[in-house]
Design an enzyme around this catalytic site. Structure first.
Site, mmCIF file in Angstrom:
data_model
loop_
_atom_site.group_PDB
_atom_site.id
_atom_site.type_symbol
_atom_site.label_atom_id
_atom_site.label_comp_id
_atom_site.label_asym_id
_atom_site.label_seq_id
_atom_site.Cartn_x
_atom_site.Cartn_y
_atom_site.Cartn_z
ATOM 1 N N CYS A 59 0.828 -1.204 0.000
ATOM 2 C CA CYS A 59 0.000 0.000 0.000
ATOM 3 C C CYS A 59 0.869 1.264 0.000
ATOM 4 O O CYS A 59 1.554 1.538 -0.966
ATOM 5 C CB CYS A 59 -0.971 -0.050 1.173
ATOM 6 S SG CYS A 59 -2.343 1.100 1.063
ATOM 7 N N HIS A 60 0.877 2.033 1.091
ATOM 8 C CA HIS A 60 1.720 3.220 1.200
ATOM 9 C C HIS A 60 3.104 2.903 1.760
ATOM 10 O O HIS A 60 3.962 3.778 1.825
ATOM 11 C CB HIS A 60 1.047 4.276 2.086
ATOM 12 C CG HIS A 60 -0.121 4.953 1.450
ATOM 13 N ND1 HIS A 60 -1.365 4.379 1.379
ATOM 14 C CD2 HIS A 60 -0.227 6.156 0.836
ATOM 15 C CE1 HIS A 60 -2.191 5.200 0.757
ATOM 16 N NE2 HIS A 60 -1.534 6.290 0.417
#
Length: 184
Positions: free
Chosen positions: A112-113
């Site tokens: 994800c991030h």
């Protein structure tokens, strides 16, 4: 898969605001494969997980970031959540730890991030990667080749986009980390 990661030591680097499922589900897969996982954090005592925009559970910090060394671990897991990697990017010791894993050629899994921190560690240039879509330009500008796929493995790095990709991420992370067991 049981015991395929027997005695492999995995650092899970998080600050408050990590996406809880992106830590707990990969950690469960690693633990079930026999790895020894430890939460490393700049937070004291406990670290706060999030479920999207809401606070979720707190988890005990196993190793303070100040005392963490890449030499003490075989692999690294970088969960996402927007707040978590943004906070870690401001921690020089966190970036130095990630860079030490990358420089040593140790496997790193980021979802994800989570890949955001890899930019600051200088670990994305020339790598094919994926992430949450909002990181596409950041990763591309840092020299990565961003693709929109559920999971991407490039050398010692495995990346994924989002919680829906966790089954594929876990499968490829365990496979990649098995290579570290073979080298140990």
């Amino acid at each position: 898969m049981a015991d395929s990661l027997k005695d492999l030591k995995v650092a899970i680097l998080v600050a408050d605001g990590f996406e809880q499922v992106e830590m707990t589900e990969p950690r469960k897969a690693l633990d079930q494969a026999g790895a020894k996982t430890q939460i490393v954090s700049p937070m004291k005592g406990q670290v706060q997980g999030w479920n999207h925009h809401d606070k979720a559970d707190k988890f005990p910090v196993d190793v303070a970031l100040d005392g963490a060394k890449a030499d003490d671990f075989d692999a690294l897991l970088l969960p996402g959540g927007v707040v978590n990697p943004d906070a870690l990017r401001l921690e020089p010791k966190a970036i130095a730890l990630i860079k030490a894993f990358a420089d040593a050629g140790k496997p790193i899994a980021a979802i994800c991030h989570g890949p955001w921190t890899l930019i600051d560690a200088g670990a994305v240039k020339g790598k094919q990667m994926t992430s949450w879509p909002s990181l596409k330009n950041d990763l591309s500008n840092a020299g990565a080749r961003w693709v929109d796929q559920e999971v991407v493995v490039d050398g010692q790095l495995v990346t994924s986009r989002k919680p829906d990709d966790i089954p594929a991420f876990n499968r490829e992370m365990v496979k990649l980390f098995e290579g570290a067991v073979a080298h140990a």
